[in-house]
Design a protein around this motif. Sequence first.
Motif, PDB file in Angstrom:
ATOM      1  N   LYS B 106      88.046-113.916  45.560  1.00  0.00           N
ATOM      2  CA  LYS B 106      86.910-113.363  44.694  1.00  0.00           C
ATOM      3  C   LYS B 106      85.513-113.740  45.070  1.00  0.00           C
ATOM      4  O   LYS B 106      85.295-114.952  45.118  1.00  0.00           O
ATOM      5  CB  LYS B 106      87.446-113.704  43.238  1.00  0.00           C
ATOM      6  CG  LYS B 106      87.069-112.827  42.017  1.00  0.00           C
ATOM      7  CD  LYS B 106      87.662-113.204  40.808  1.00  0.00           C
ATOM      8  CE  LYS B 106      86.984-112.579  39.661  1.00  0.00           C
ATOM      9  NZ  LYS B 106      87.692-112.744  38.502  1.00  0.00           N
ATOM     10  N   ASP B 107      84.489-112.737  45.463  1.00  0.00           N
ATOM     11  CA  ASP B 107      83.298-113.074  45.717  1.00  0.00           C
ATOM     12  C   ASP B 107      83.362-114.331  46.954  1.00  0.00           C
ATOM     13  O   ASP B 107      82.560-115.003  46.936  1.00  0.00           O
ATOM     14  CB  ASP B 107      82.531-113.499  44.466  1.00  0.00           C
ATOM     15  CG  ASP B 107      82.575-112.466  43.577  1.00  0.00           C
ATOM     16  OD1 ASP B 107      82.522-111.317  43.801  1.00  0.00           O
ATOM     17  OD2 ASP B 107      82.391-113.111  42.387  1.00  0.00           O
ATOM     18  N   GLY B 108      84.259-114.009  47.735  1.00  0.00           N
ATOM     19  CA  GLY B 108      84.100-115.011  48.927  1.00  0.00           C
ATOM     20  C   GLY B 108      84.935-116.287  48.704  1.00  0.00           C
ATOM     21  O   GLY B 108      84.855-117.016  49.650  1.00  0.00           O
ATOM     22  N   LYS B 109      85.351-116.579  47.373  1.00  0.00           N
ATOM     23  CA  LYS B 109      85.969-117.856  46.989  1.00  0.00           C
ATOM     24  C   LYS B 109      87.261-117.688  46.701  1.00  0.00           C
ATOM     25  O   LYS B 109      87.630-116.479  46.140  1.00  0.00           O
ATOM     26  CB  LYS B 109      85.011-118.561  45.819  1.00  0.00           C
ATOM     27  CG  LYS B 109      83.520-118.705  46.173  1.00  0.00           C
ATOM     28  CD  LYS B 109      83.332-119.899  47.047  1.00  0.00           C
ATOM     29  CE  LYS B 109      83.661-121.200  46.534  1.00  0.00           C
ATOM     30  NZ  LYS B 109      83.655-122.226  47.626  1.00  0.00           N
ATOM     31  N   LEU B 110      88.111-118.689  46.944  1.00  0.00           N
ATOM     32  CA  LEU B 110      89.567-118.568  46.447  1.00  0.00           C
ATOM     33  C   LEU B 110      89.490-119.200  45.069  1.00  0.00           C
ATOM     34  O   LEU B 110      89.119-120.167  44.486  1.00  0.00           O
ATOM     35  CB  LEU B 110      90.454-119.487  47.386  1.00  0.00           C
ATOM     36  CG  LEU B 110      90.759-119.290  48.704  1.00  0.00           C
ATOM     37  CD1 LEU B 110      91.625-120.040  49.198  1.00  0.00           C
ATOM     38  CD2 LEU B 110      91.311-117.758  48.522  1.00  0.00           C
ATOM     39  N   VAL B 111      90.165-118.362  44.175  1.00  0.00           N
ATOM     40  CA  VAL B 111      90.458-118.699  42.779  1.00  0.00           C
ATOM     41  C   VAL B 111      91.950-118.633  42.380  1.00  0.00           C
ATOM     42  O   VAL B 111      92.671-117.705  42.775  1.00  0.00           O
ATOM     43  CB  VAL B 111      89.458-117.712  42.018  1.00  0.00           C
ATOM     44  CG1 VAL B 111      88.077-118.008  41.872  1.00  0.00           C
ATOM     45  CG2 VAL B 111      90.044-116.167  41.912  1.00  0.00           C
ATOM     46  N   PRO B 112      92.271-119.374  41.489  1.00  0.00           N
ATOM     47  CA  PRO B 112      93.858-119.397  40.876  1.00  0.00           C
ATOM     48  C   PRO B 112      94.045-118.048  40.420  1.00  0.00           C
ATOM     49  O   PRO B 112      93.287-117.450  39.780  1.00  0.00           O
ATOM     50  CB  PRO B 112      93.879-120.573  39.896  1.00  0.00           C
ATOM     51  CG  PRO B 112      92.567-121.272  40.178  1.00  0.00           C
ATOM     52  CD  PRO B 112      91.500-120.459  40.720  1.00  0.00           C
ATOM     53  N   SER B 113      95.375-117.435  40.747  1.00  0.00           N
ATOM     54  CA  SER B 113      95.567-116.101  39.883  1.00  0.00           C
ATOM     55  C   SER B 113      97.270-116.229  39.739  1.00  0.00           C
ATOM     56  O   SER B 113      97.697-117.162  40.117  1.00  0.00           O
ATOM     57  CB  SER B 113      94.991-115.138  40.656  1.00  0.00           C
ATOM     58  OG  SER B 113      96.260-114.859  41.595  1.00  0.00           O
TER      59      SER B 113
END
Lengths: 507, 507
Positions: B106-113
Amino acid sequence: MTEKKPKNAISPRREEDYPEWYQQVVKVADLAENSPVRGAMVIKPWGFAIWENIQQGLDKEIKRLGHVNAYFPLFIPLSFLEKEAAHVEGFAKECAVVTHHRLEEKDGKLVPSGELEEPLIIRPTSETIIGDCYSRWVESYRDLPLLINQWANVVRWEMRPRIFLRTTEFLWQEGHTVHANKEEALSETLTMLEMYRKFTEETLAIPVIVGEKSPGERFPGADSTFTLEAMMQDRKALQAGTSHYLGQNFAKASNIQFTTKEGNLEYGFTTSWGVTTRLIGGVVMTHSDDDGLRLPPRIAPNHVVIIPVVPNEEVEEEVFAYADKLAASLRSLDYHGRPLAVNVDKRDLRGGEKNWEWIKKGVPVRIEVGPRDIENQKAMVARRDHGPKDKQGISVDQIPEQIVRWLDEIQSAYYNQAKSYHDAHCREDIETFDELKAFFTPKNKNKPEIHGGFVKAKWCGDESTEEMLKELQVTIRCLPLEQSGTEGRCVLTGKPATLDAIFAKAY
Amino acid sequence: MTEKKPKNAISPRREEDYPEWYQQVVKVADLAENSPVRGAMVIKPWGFAIWENIQQGLDKEIKRLGHVNAYFPLFIPLSFLEKEAAHVEGFAKECAVVTHHRLEEKDGKLVPSGELEEPLIIRPTSETIIGDCYSRWVESYRDLPLLINQWANVVRWEMRPRIFLRTTEFLWQEGHTVHANKEEALSETLTMLEMYRKFTEETLAIPVIVGEKSPGERFPGADSTFTLEAMMQDRKALQAGTSHYLGQNFAKASNIQFTTKEGNLEYGFTTSWGVTTRLIGGVVMTHSDDDGLRLPPRIAPNHVVIIPVVPNEEVEEEVFAYADKLAASLRSLDYHGRPLAVNVDKRDLRGGEKNWEWIKKGVPVRIEVGPRDIENQKAMVARRDHGPKDKQGISVDQIPEQIVRWLDEIQSAYYNQAKSYHDAHCREDIETFDELKAFFTPKNKNKPEIHGGFVKAKWCGDESTEEMLKELQVTIRCLPLEQSGTEGRCVLTGKPATLDAIFAKAY
């Protein structure tokens, strides 16, 4: 006209429904079970004892080859995974994410609280967290090679879990080494591959093809991945272990630099290699039959079970004493570096029930002793590589003299049977995509029978052609290390090609 | 007048700053280091080899006593923790919570999903997840006793982590057993306590007091908790292991029921017991001195290091050959069931540097061999229980004959020194709360010196009085199994009391 089918301990039989047969063998042999957490298994004592034997055997070899063990954290900071781009693609997708470090009561329920500033990932593999350590531990060429192994649990969130073969949490060893140059690192990669091959063939009695992965099947972030491919009894391939040459990719991502003899600063060359509890699944699927598990003696938790036959209570003491005496004489023997493991099954169950239980659990040798045997100083010996009713009366003095030979014969028999099956279903005469397609297409689409096998054919080496295999649910398993060097036509494109490749459906 | 202080390898010395001395020993002995994840340590090869020796020694004893190993999932469903009320209080508070099973860019960053429907807890201990299995595995009295052990990593979120002693992730074994009645379960609890005592005193050379915990210090959910308490060189107590009698509490929470011989349905009686990587911290703090680690030979990764002294390149080959020959003769010997582990340190470093490195790492015996020794068929032997400069020239033939005796002497010397220290700081003459307070109060509050110790005194047994100890930062460590049976007055309340209790500050 009705055909009389042999009665077996496992239902369904392999040919009837292979996947369900596998689940049943795992169940009746009491190896493992599913846990309340989806995809995470419980390894039961009989299954875990097999793993302990695998672990001890491998650990000895890993250490003999100059490695030492260490232990690195379960948790990896999210930012670490982002360091190596290809690695992110491959691993950062399906993994367990820790976001909180506390629980708090709210309306009588426990809810997560204490949110972490940076989420933590449960290691799917440890390249990144170990790389962080190595960046501090490696300073000079004197620190190289750095040869470390870890035994650990790892987690990869599996969408289609299957016990032992593909589980959310599994146990494995992962070796991580750093070298001063490419040659040494590549040599390490191949040395560990050969160690795995020897272990898999000689100890697990599973024949394998060793080779290099095609680009489409490489470990995310590796320059080259080497693999061991075994054929299961449904003719699918099981990747039994891998060894990766990582070039300087991870060294650059983690900043593992060393001063050379000449005083220059250079990035290290790294490798990693591992095998997992999946090997237990491989043993089950390679050796078991329609009566249950068959265990290669070299990894069997018990080599021998002695079953006292007690027709009435009066003789119990005498029969037990006879069994114990035989057990003691066997336990004093050594079998490939391990004392012979002998169980005297004194449980209050019928002899037939016990017999079938140990058949299903795969114990290599069963020995029945009863009052008549004592009279004749004999015992009834049954081998798991023979039929379930096949027993032989043998003088009790002969047993300690013969037991090691029997076990070695059983070990060889399992290997030879697996090798025959492998060879019988390894085709080298398939030359076109249509033939390949026909070979890998089951006759009955609703309930696919056991079909296919390994195809050794020419491949042009063009990565984009691997896409063609998707519709067949087939992959290139490896480019065997042993290449024929002959020229021919690519089985996918018909173009001139020299590479030999192994094509198969796989777990 | 200036006093000449001895020069030591560790700075600060124990008496100057004990906590910092401890960190320095861990560091210079290359045992472990902190990781980028707060509170989670990296166990380095030398530290992990000690753990492997501890693990192998304990595993042998655990199996000898009839237990088998198994493996249970890392993840515990949140709802499982809620089943046992006292357990929730004790464990559900500071733990790692997995809430997502995927990462997404998300926007070049890894985020938990991929949020989980029910959060998962990383096991802080496995009573609840194992209880769930046992509820299925136990049906009849014939299934009992169920005697299973697990080697695993566990996680408890630590607010004040300290390497080996209190880390967020640590390694341990946890035994979990089910029995048909209270007597058997209590007997198991005490059998395992005694096994730990013997191992801790004989293998780790750490003297301990064994006893029962007071109610305020019990394991959450246990009917009674037994403990081993060791005195460190700062006179604080280290809880070295625990063994819990859980009554029917967990059996009821997890529904572990069995049919008795008489056909009734009853809840099982369970126990659990464990020791952790904290033991390594205990070894460090019990035996080390101001020159670094001192390892009891029974758990030392190497028993002997041979240091070839090479004054010039011409003699190198000859000196190395002499060293290798000596090493080979020593390696053929057995030391308490393990082949003697001998390292020939051929690194290109000065002899003095090597010598100090092995002193700091705690190797029991160092042997220097140089050209003059070859001439005289001698070697210079130094023992870690003697001073760093104390070397003795010994005929090389004598070394294989003497080495086992030397190692046994070192093992005993460490135990005896620790026992003397323990006894010297175990007070039995403290009778009032004021005396207790004075004993546990450092003279200098800004930089507390080593003070206090163990106080054996009478206690009335009233749980509420344990509160009084908080201001002293003291706890009741245990009520020793060996009770004097005499009458006296409670050191806290002055009331009549018969119980003997051990009071101390603790890790």
